[in-house]
Design a protein around this motif. Structure first.
Motif, PDB file in Angstrom:
ATOM      1  N   THR A  58     -75.373 -49.146  86.149  1.00 43.77           N
ATOM      2  CA  THR A  58     -74.186 -49.763  86.719  1.00 43.77           C
ATOM      3  C   THR A  58     -74.147 -49.372  88.184  1.00 43.77           C
ATOM      4  O   THR A  58     -74.158 -48.189  88.515  1.00 43.77           O
ATOM      5  N   VAL A  59     -74.145 -50.358  89.068  1.00 46.96           N
ATOM      6  CA  VAL A  59     -74.105 -50.098  90.506  1.00 46.96           C
ATOM      7  C   VAL A  59     -72.855 -50.758  91.070  1.00 46.96           C
ATOM      8  O   VAL A  59     -72.671 -51.975  90.941  1.00 46.96           O
ATOM      9  N   ASN A  60     -72.005 -49.950  91.649  1.00 48.50           N
ATOM     10  CA  ASN A  60     -70.742 -50.425  92.227  1.00 48.50           C
ATOM     11  C   ASN A  60     -69.932 -51.230  91.222  1.00 48.50           C
ATOM     12  O   ASN A  60     -69.343 -52.260  91.538  1.00 48.50           O
ATOM     13  N   HIS A  85     -73.799 -41.927  95.229  1.00 47.88           N
ATOM     14  CA  HIS A  85     -73.224 -41.151  94.133  1.00 47.88           C
ATOM     15  C   HIS A  85     -73.842 -41.608  92.820  1.00 47.88           C
ATOM     16  O   HIS A  85     -73.900 -42.813  92.552  1.00 47.88           O
ATOM     17  N   VAL A  86     -74.311 -40.663  92.053  1.00 50.74           N
ATOM     18  CA  VAL A  86     -74.830 -40.930  90.719  1.00 50.74           C
ATOM     19  C   VAL A  86     -73.925 -40.179  89.753  1.00 50.74           C
ATOM     20  O   VAL A  86     -73.815 -38.948  89.835  1.00 50.74           O
ATOM     21  N   VAL A 100     -85.918 -44.547  87.567  1.00 49.15           N
ATOM     22  CA  VAL A 100     -85.886 -44.330  86.113  1.00 49.15           C
ATOM     23  C   VAL A 100     -85.012 -43.141  85.739  1.00 49.15           C
ATOM     24  O   VAL A 100     -84.467 -43.097  84.642  1.00 49.15           O
ATOM     25  N   GLN A 101     -84.868 -42.169  86.638  1.00 48.44           N
ATOM     26  CA  GLN A 101     -83.996 -41.030  86.379  1.00 48.44           C
ATOM     27  C   GLN A 101     -82.519 -41.440  86.389  1.00 48.44           C
ATOM     28  O   GLN A 101     -81.687 -40.763  85.789  1.00 48.44           O
ATOM     29  N   ALA A 102     -82.200 -42.506  87.094  1.00 46.57           N
ATOM     30  CA  ALA A 102     -80.823 -42.985  87.180  1.00 46.57           C
ATOM     31  C   ALA A 102     -80.510 -44.034  86.122  1.00 46.57           C
ATOM     32  O   ALA A 102     -79.379 -44.518  86.052  1.00 46.57           O
TER      33      ALA A 102
END
Length: 161
Positions: free
Chosen positions: A7-9, A51-52, A65-67
């Motif tokens: 999910t981005v923004n 921000h993650v 891939v980590q996110a």
């Protein structure tokens, strides 16, 4: 290739990328959000901060891939509608930018800093926490003023660690 979804923004996104793709490259190239800048590629300058899951991260040192499955916020996701985020507005009001290259990373770092410390920020703390963000134009004075002003106006309680 790996399909990476996150999910981005506030929006669900997905793209096929190589396993070695950095989060900054995923944001800029795979989903066309170019507000996050690539400065040094070594995590020294902080231009790539996003921000993650609510925490400031240098996206040039994190793989996409980590996110996967995370919630990511970029500089494009801070403003609501036509209204700037209070930190963005403070940077504008206090002339906390010149060329603007470091500004997205500075603002994202500041938002996380204010979230963690609430309105309890002083100049020494702000300067210390900005050590991972480099600005070659402003000399930091107006950036620090902007962050302190935004923190005072936002009066957020400090987040539990």
């Amino acid at each position: 290739m790996t399909t990476v979804s996150m999910t981005v923004n506030g929006r669900q996104v997905s793209a096929d990328v190589e396993d070695r793709t950095l989060l900054v490259d995923y944001l800029r190239n795979a989903i066309s959000l170019t507000g996050t800048h690539v400065g040094c590629d070594t995590s020294q300058c902080g231009a790539c901060v996003v921000h993650v899951d609510g925490r400031a991260v240098k996206s040039c040192t994190m793989l996409a891939v980590q996110a996967a499955g995370s919630s990511v916020t970029t500089i494009e996701g801070l403003a609501t509608g036509d209204e700037l985020h209070p930190v963005q507005a403070a940077f504008r009001e206090h002339h906390g930018l010149q060329c603007g290259f470091c500004t997205p990373g500075m603002i994202m770092t500041a938002v996380d800093m204010i979230r963690r410390h609430g309105g309890q920020l002083d100049e020494a703390t702000v300067r210390h926490e900005l050590e991972g963000n480099i600005c070659r134009c402003t000399g930091y004075h107006n950036i620090v003023k902007a962050i302190l002003d935004a923190a005072a106006k936002m009066q957020m309680p400090a987040a539990a660690e």
